[in-house]
Design an enzyme around this catalytic site. Structure first.
Site, short mmCIF file in Angstrom:
data_model
loop_
_atom_site.label_atom_id
_atom_site.label_comp_id
_atom_site.label_asym_id
_atom_site.label_seq_id
_atom_site.Cartn_x
_atom_site.Cartn_y
_atom_site.Cartn_z
N TYR A 135 11.24 -1.11 -10.87
CA TYR A 135 10.61 -0.68 -9.62
C TYR A 135 11.64 -0.60 -8.47
O TYR A 135 11.26 -0.57 -7.31
CB TYR A 135 9.51 -1.66 -9.20
CG TYR A 135 8.18 -1.52 -9.94
CD1 TYR A 135 8.14 -1.34 -11.31
CD2 TYR A 135 6.97 -1.61 -9.25
CE1 TYR A 135 6.94 -1.25 -11.98
CE2 TYR A 135 5.76 -1.53 -9.91
CZ TYR A 135 5.74 -1.34 -11.27
OH TYR A 135 4.54 -1.26 -11.94
N LYS A 185 13.18 -6.20 -24.09
CA LYS A 185 13.22 -5.19 -25.15
C LYS A 185 14.69 -4.99 -25.47
O LYS A 185 15.24 -3.89 -25.38
CB LYS A 185 12.54 -3.90 -24.65
CG LYS A 185 12.41 -2.81 -25.70
CD LYS A 185 11.53 -3.15 -26.88
CE LYS A 185 11.62 -2.05 -27.93
NZ LYS A 185 10.94 -2.40 -29.20
N ASP A 218 6.87 -5.38 -27.24
CA ASP A 218 5.86 -4.84 -28.18
C ASP A 218 5.20 -5.97 -28.96
O ASP A 218 3.97 -6.03 -29.10
CB ASP A 218 6.46 -3.76 -29.11
CG ASP A 218 7.83 -4.13 -29.68
OD1 ASP A 218 8.36 -5.20 -29.35
OD2 ASP A 218 8.37 -3.33 -30.50
N ASP A 242 3.78 -5.76 -15.30
CA ASP A 242 2.64 -4.96 -14.84
C ASP A 242 1.72 -4.62 -16.01
O ASP A 242 0.51 -4.82 -15.96
CB ASP A 242 3.15 -3.67 -14.17
CG ASP A 242 2.00 -2.75 -13.79
OD1 ASP A 242 1.05 -3.24 -13.15
OD2 ASP A 242 2.04 -1.56 -14.13
N ASP A 246 -2.35 -6.23 -17.13
CA ASP A 246 -3.62 -5.53 -17.35
C ASP A 246 -4.16 -5.91 -18.73
O ASP A 246 -5.38 -6.02 -18.93
CB ASP A 246 -3.47 -4.01 -17.22
CG ASP A 246 -3.94 -3.49 -15.84
OD1 ASP A 246 -3.70 -4.17 -14.83
OD2 ASP A 246 -4.56 -2.40 -15.79
C1 IPM Z 1 -0.28 -3.92 -9.78
C2 IPM Z 1 -0.36 -2.42 -9.56
C3 IPM Z 1 0.85 -1.90 -8.82
C4 IPM Z 1 2.09 -2.27 -9.59
C5 IPM Z 1 0.82 -0.38 -8.57
C6 IPM Z 1 -0.41 0.03 -7.84
C7 IPM Z 1 2.06 0.13 -7.88
O1 IPM Z 1 -0.54 -1.77 -10.77
O2 IPM Z 1 -0.18 -4.67 -8.79
O3 IPM Z 1 -0.34 -4.36 -10.92
O4 IPM Z 1 2.45 -1.58 -10.56
O5 IPM Z 1 2.73 -3.25 -9.24
MN MN Z 2 -0.83 -3.08 -12.44
#
Ligand code: IPM
Ligand code: MN
Ligand code: NAD
Length: 347
Positions: A135, A185, A218, A242, A246
């Site tokens: 990032y 990785k 992975d 990130d 999720d």
């Molecule tokens: C998170 C989000 C952000 C990230 C996006 C919206 C830029 O997905 O906080 O997990 O990738 O950091």
């Molecule tokens: Mn995210």
């Protein structure tokens, strides 16, 4: 009496609803404690961009500086403003400006929440590097729109950045169950990820009381589904963290339960607290967003501010309502009903 000045950035979509819910809970818990809270509501969002041409004012970072913390909802409404503009105009610059290099995201099942796995015994703390790596924003495009088009996005890993996030992970592991999983990785990415592995091994000598294992991303993705109970602290780069968080949200029952803290661990500047989820455009006007992720994030904020009793009271209230099925099934209860239930459980 101590007063905390909190910047509220509700943002877009379900952001305002869940932030308001979390703030009501913060105000309620403060009433029963020996501190007060004061909110400054900042309208920075995609609508703000359409009105003013910017996601936040030029001196936005200065406006935030001097507050005790930021509580954020969600940023992004891709149908109105490209994500590449909205996130780079608000959320990402705040993380960088305040050196919030540790993004911590707890993944465990609240009582009463089933989740998609057949097992329920896991308690993972993801520690995501939050200011550099993939990032970093280094790169560019040339010959746009032609057949010679080139796009370059360079991931930047500094010794300072990698060492401090790993050190933070080791410290968390020490306070928890003494296990650290370092995610890379390095079989494919032989510069940055091999470097990350090396720093992990260097630090492991200093933290000989912590059991360290290196995983490839992975394999970690599969492990989080197949054997999440084997994990304690998981440290990963910005993008890997990130994606994994999720996944972590999914195994804990959904994005409505996943909380996060963007920490400046040395406390030289302020930290930001926000749910892991985004603006959820698909449900934004239905009044059914789960506010638990945002309320849990507010509890992490109070914990960071040193109000550990108030933070624990919020978690107890959340757990009391989920234990009796309130807010555990997506869409079954309204945002307002879940919030009211948490408020009642606090008393
Ligand atoms: C998170 C989000 C952000 C990230 C996006 C919206 C830029 O997905 O906080 O997990 O990738 O950091
Ligand atoms: Mn995210
Ligand atoms: P999202 O997290 O907004 O939504 C993914 C799915 O999860 C959707 O089906 C949504 O309805 C559901 N969901 C999310 N939060 C929920 C909640 N509290 N209760 C119930 N269901 C919930 O991800 P997306 O759709 O990829 O992104 C939408 C926008 O949000 C984009 O602009 C994206 O860039 C942005 N985003 C912002 C942040 C942030 O501000 N931290 C995080 C992620 C995405």
């Amino acid at each position: 009496m101590k007063t905390y000045s909190i910047a509220l950035i509700p943002g877009d979509g379900i952001g305002p609803a869940v932030t308001e819910a979390a703030w009501q809970v913060v105000e309620a818990v403060a009433r029963g404690a020996d501190f007060t809270v004061h909110a400054t509501r900042l309208p920075w969002s995609c609508d703000h961009y359409l009105e003013t041409g910017a996601m936040m004012p030029e001196d936005g970072v200065e406006i935030l500086r001097g507050r005790d913390a930021i509580l954020l909802g969600a940023v992004g409404w891709p149908r109105k403003v490209p994500d590449s503009i909205s996130l780079h105009g608000l959320l990402l610059p705040i993380r960088k400006a305040f050196r919030q290099y540790a993004n911590i995201r707890p993944h465990r099942l609240l009582p009463g929440v089933e989740g998609p796995l057949r097992k329920s015994e896991f308690d993972i703390l993801c520690v995501r590097e939050n200011t550099e790596g993939e990032y970093s924003g280094a790169g560019g495009r040339v010959h746009q729109g032609t057949e010679d088009e080139v796009a370059v996005e360079t991931a930047i890993f500094t010794r300072k950045g990698v060492e401090r996030i790993l050190r933070f992970g080791f410290e968390q592991a020490r306070r928890r169950r003494g296990k650290l999983a370092s995610v890379t990785k390095s079989n494919a990415q032989r510069h940055s990820m091999v470097f990350w592995d090396e720093v992990t091994h260097e630090l492991a000598r200093e933290y000989s009381d912590v059991e360290v294992t290196s995983y490839h991303i992975d394999a970690m993705a599969a492990r989080m589904v197949m054997a999440p109970e084997t994990l304690d602290v998981v440290v990963a780069s910005n993008l890997f963290g990130d994606v994994l968080t999720d996944l972590g949200a999914a195994i804990q029952g959904g994005l409505g339960f996943a909380a996060s803290a963007n920490l400046n661990p040395d406390r030289s500047t302020l930290s930001m607290f926000e749910p892991v989820h985004g603006s959820a455009p698909d449900i934004a006007h239905l009044g059914i967003a789960n506010p638990i992720a945002a309320i849990w994030s507010a509890s992490m904020m109070l914990d960071h501010l040193g109000e550990t009793d108030a933070a624990a009271r919020i978690m107890q209230a959340i757990e009391a309502i989920t234990a009796r099925g309130m807010g555990t099934v997506p869409g079954e209860h309204k945002t307002d009903d879940i919030t009211r239930a948490v408020l009642t459980a606090l008393h």
